[in-house]
Enzyme design. Structure first.
Site, PDB file in Angstrom:
ATOM      1  CE  LYS A  21      -1.606   1.681   4.068  1.00 37.36           C
ATOM      2  NZ  LYS A  21      -1.268   3.067   4.350  1.00 37.36           N
ATOM      3  CG  ASN A  22       2.381   2.653   3.463  1.00 40.39           C
ATOM      4  OD1 ASN A  22       1.220   2.981   3.185  1.00 40.39           O
ATOM      5  ND2 ASN A  22       2.776   2.411   4.698  1.00 40.39           N
ATOM      6  CB  CYS A 114      -4.931  10.210  10.799  1.00 38.42           C
ATOM      7  SG  CYS A 114      -3.367   9.508  11.243  1.00 38.42           S
ATOM      8  NE  ARG A 119       0.837  10.532   9.952  1.00 35.21           N
ATOM      9  CZ  ARG A 119       0.268   9.522   9.294  1.00 35.21           C
ATOM     10  NH1 ARG A 119      -0.864   9.029   9.746  1.00 35.21           N
ATOM     11  NH2 ARG A 119       0.808   9.036   8.198  1.00 35.21           N
ATOM     12  CG  ASP A 304       3.360   1.468   9.376  1.00 39.74           C
ATOM     13  OD1 ASP A 304       3.576   1.676   8.173  1.00 39.74           O
ATOM     14  OD2 ASP A 304       3.116   2.385  10.183  1.00 39.74           O
ATOM     15  NE  ARG A 396      -6.731   4.530   5.785  1.00 40.77           N
ATOM     16  CZ  ARG A 396      -5.800   5.008   6.632  1.00 40.77           C
ATOM     17  NH1 ARG A 396      -6.045   5.059   7.917  1.00 40.77           N
ATOM     18  NH2 ARG A 396      -4.645   5.429   6.187  1.00 40.77           N
TER      19      ARG A 396
HETATM   20  C1  EPZ Z   1       4.415   6.951   6.058  1.00 46.22           C
HETATM   21  O1  EPZ Z   1       3.666   7.993   6.661  1.00 46.22           O
HETATM   22  C2  EPZ Z   1       3.474   5.761   5.975  1.00 46.22           C
HETATM   23  N1  EPZ Z   1       2.325   6.100   5.129  1.00 46.22           N
HETATM   24  C3  EPZ Z   1       2.999   5.394   7.382  1.00 46.22           C
HETATM   25  O2  EPZ Z   1       2.188   4.239   7.272  1.00 46.22           O
HETATM   26  C4  EPZ Z   1       4.230   5.034   8.216  1.00 46.22           C
HETATM   27  O3  EPZ Z   1       3.810   4.758   9.542  1.00 46.22           O
HETATM   28  C5  EPZ Z   1       5.189   6.217   8.224  1.00 46.22           C
HETATM   29  O4  EPZ Z   1       5.539   6.578   6.866  1.00 46.22           O
HETATM   30  C6  EPZ Z   1       6.477   5.902   8.977  1.00 46.22           C
HETATM   31  O5  EPZ Z   1       7.083   4.776   8.431  1.00 46.22           O
HETATM   32  C7  EPZ Z   1       2.480   6.046   3.779  1.00 46.22           C
HETATM   33  O6  EPZ Z   1       3.545   5.771   3.279  1.00 46.22           O
HETATM   34  C8  EPZ Z   1       1.258   6.332   2.969  1.00 46.22           C
HETATM   35  P1  EPZ Z   1       6.554  10.235   8.250  1.00 46.22           P
HETATM   36  P2  EPZ Z   1       4.283   9.494   6.701  1.00 46.22           P
HETATM   37  O7  EPZ Z   1       6.446  11.501   7.481  1.00 46.22           O
HETATM   38  O8  EPZ Z   1       5.024   9.767   5.463  1.00 46.22           O
HETATM   39  C9  EPZ Z   1       6.529  13.403  11.750  1.00 46.22           C
HETATM   40  C10 EPZ Z   1       0.365   2.885   7.747  1.00 46.22           C
HETATM   41  O9  EPZ Z   1      -0.022   2.390   8.813  1.00 46.22           O
HETATM   42  N2  EPZ Z   1       6.523  14.406  10.666  1.00 46.22           N
HETATM   43  O10 EPZ Z   1       7.777   9.380   8.111  1.00 46.22           O
HETATM   44  O11 EPZ Z   1       3.216  10.422   7.106  1.00 46.22           O
HETATM   45  C11 EPZ Z   1       5.207  12.655  11.825  1.00 46.22           C
HETATM   46  O12 EPZ Z   1       4.266  13.384  12.606  1.00 46.22           O
HETATM   47  C12 EPZ Z   1       0.820   4.317   7.710  1.00 46.22           C
HETATM   48  O13 EPZ Z   1       0.467   2.268   6.645  1.00 46.22           O
HETATM   49  C13 EPZ Z   1       6.688  15.754  10.986  1.00 46.22           C
HETATM   50  O14 EPZ Z   1       6.833  16.109  12.160  1.00 46.22           O
HETATM   51  O15 EPZ Z   1       5.314   9.314   7.923  1.00 46.22           O
HETATM   52  C14 EPZ Z   1       5.590  11.365  12.476  1.00 46.22           C
HETATM   53  O16 EPZ Z   1       5.652  11.553  13.879  1.00 46.22           O
HETATM   54  C15 EPZ Z   1       0.651   5.009   9.054  1.00 46.22           C
HETATM   55  N3  EPZ Z   1       6.661  16.682   9.994  1.00 46.22           N
HETATM   56  C16 EPZ Z   1       7.010  11.111  11.937  1.00 46.22           C
HETATM   57  O17 EPZ Z   1       7.484  12.367  11.446  1.00 46.22           O
HETATM   58  C17 EPZ Z   1       6.487  16.332   8.677  1.00 46.22           C
HETATM   59  O18 EPZ Z   1       6.491  17.223   7.794  1.00 46.22           O
HETATM   60  C18 EPZ Z   1       7.059  10.089  10.805  1.00 46.22           C
HETATM   61  O19 EPZ Z   1       6.260  10.577   9.778  1.00 46.22           O
HETATM   62  C19 EPZ Z   1       6.320  14.960   8.373  1.00 46.22           C
HETATM   63  C20 EPZ Z   1       6.350  14.013   9.378  1.00 46.22           C
END
Ligand code: EPZ
Length: 416
Positions: A21-22, A114, A119, A304, A396
């Site tokens: 999915k990701n 979410c 996020r 995850d 999802r």
């Molecule tokens: C991706 O989300 C995945 N989603 C998530 O999977 C996964 O948990 C996550 O990466 C971490 O591996 C998809 O790929 C569609 P991040 P993403 O930006 O990109 C903070 C699932 O269950 N952050 O690496 O949103 C954020 O709040 C989903 O399949 C900022 O602070 O993850 C979080 O605490 C859930 N500022 C951390 O970084 C930003 O601009 C990691 O977020 C961006 C992120």
């Protein structure tokens, strides 16, 4: 919709794991940069994939599903991504990079938080500003002006997966310019997106390492592509086998993407055989607690899989501590597990679990995608009838979950 589970069966059999999915979500966003036909093969219709495809169609792309392939072609007619779906589908933010790369302007609704945390998108926006994008914010909208986009050197203050992907796409069509992104996320899905962009004629190098270099090109051509397998779904099925006992074979998987979990499962007493494209797990003993589990960015233990592994600890012999370092609110499933007799204490980002012999069946409600998957695992292992409600969360990110589990001998039905 809910699952009705009559738990207690051991699991035996073989299933083939679907595409990730990701990976598929950012790949769909990247097709915005190409007007020619892109075919994404063997597409599992996760709810998020259906929603992302619907957003692309609303923007003007031609999207069709044919013989389980997703075929996307044509140009978007609008660069305003202001629609209800983008509030619920966080991944729509990936479209910012691809739209700005090709069209140099866009309007987005501010993506909602979410179930697992706020996020924020500050890392995305700071990186895009380094590429010359100008943002103005008004009535919950983000107005993007990328007329003066140019290559740059960007260092992420956190290896965000989404920000890395957004910036890779934003840089792809800045013709003749070089962009260097440092402190990148290194997830396999990042490599998959880079391979997809390069299959369309892009020039993205270094994905999977902490520095990615993008050489901007003039345009991209059509492609036929198959995404990598879903390592999180694979890990979830492995934990189902560990908790229920039995012997399961997962085909179409790449064990290299799951090494931290495989070490945990072996330490908990499971027998695991690894092959280049399949994993066989066998367990007929009571699981032993794996002690301290800390989620990290790749290649560490994936956030995850935190909920599924937490659920596994609830019936493992001994005490364990789960430290969720990536998201601030990823323990919502604990209150539902308590209904099944789990002994878990949460303090901030730490959960302490004292293993019980068996969980009790109960009626529970999914709080989020991975917490919901954890509840399914809990219900499968608890002898008796459980109901797992609000399973849209789970669908999802898991495709044909009940069909796959049934193929492994689980007694699970999906009902209204
Ligand atoms: C991706 O989300 C995945 N989603 C998530 O999977 C996964 O948990 C996550 O990466 C971490 O591996 C998809 O790929 C569609 P991040 P993403 O930006 O990109 C903070 C699932 O269950 N952050 O690496 O949103 C954020 O709040 C989903 O399949 C900022 O602070 O993850 C979080 O605490 C859930 N500022 C951390 O970084 C930003 O601009 C990691 O977020 C961006 C992120």
């Amino acid at each position: 919709m809910k699952y009705v589970v009559n738990g207690g069966n051991k699991l035996f059999g073989k299933i083939t794991v679907d595409s990730a999915k990701n990976s598929i979500l950012p790949v769909i966003a990247a097709t915005i940069m190409c007007d020619e036909e892109c075919v994404i093969k063997n597409i599992p219709l996760y709810l998020d994939v259906i929603e992302m495809s619907a957003i692309l169609e609303k923007l003007g792309k031609k999207v069709e599903v044919k013989d389980d392939n997703l075929i996307i072609s044509g140009e978007i007619r609008s660069t305003s991504v202001i629609m209800a779906e983008t509030k619920t589908l966080r991944s729509s933010i990936f479209m910012m990079g691809s739209i700005l790369s090709k069209y140099r302007k866009a309007i987005f609704t501010y993506p909602g938080g979410c179930d697992i945390g706020k996020r924020p998108i500050d890392i995305h926006l700071e990186g895009l500003e380094k590429l010359g994008v100008k943002f103005t914010f008004a009535n919950d909208l983000i107005y993007c002006d990328a007329d003066k986009m140019k290559g740059s050197e960007i260092t992420l203050n956190f290896p965000s997966v989404g920000a890395t992907e957004n910036l890779m796409m934003a840089s792809t069509l800045i013709e003749g310019e070089i962009t260097v992104i440092k402190n990148c996320a290194r997830e396999p899905e990042i490599v998959d997106l880079a391979n997809f962009i390069n299959s369309m004629g892009g020039k993205v190098y270094g994905a999977g390492y902490e520095t990615i270099v993008i050489f901007g090109v003039k345009r991209l051509h059509g492609t036929i592509y198959k995404c990598i397998m879903d390592r999180i779904a694979t890990g979830t099925y492995l934990i189902a086998g560990a908790m229920c006992g039995g012997r399961i074979e997962l085909a179409g998987t790449n064990p290299n993407f799951l090494l931290p979990l495989i070490v945990f499962l072996r330490n908990s007493g499971c027998k695991i055989d690894l092959f280049s494209d399949k994993i066989i797990l066998e367990n007929f003993t009571r699981l032993k607690s794996i002690g301290k589990i800390e989620t990290e960015t790749y290649p560490g233990f994936p956030t995850d899989l935190q909920s599924p592994v937490l659920v596994m600890q609830t019936i493992s012999k001994g005490t364990s501590i789960v430290h969720e370092t990536v998201f601030e609110a990823r323990f919502k499933v604990v209150s539902e597990l308590a209904k099944m007799g789990a002994k878990i204490n949460v303090s901030e980002r730490y959960a302490t679990i004292v293993g019980v012999q068996k969980l009790k069946p109960a009626n529970v409600i999914c709080p989020d995608l991975r917490g919901g998957a954890g509840l399914v695992l809990a219900a499968l292992s608890a002898k008796g009838r459980s109901e797992v409600d609000e399973i849209f969360h789970v669908e999802r990110g898991y495709y044909n979950l009940e069909k796959n589990l049934k193929n492994l001998g689980a007694n699970i039905e999906k009902t209204e």
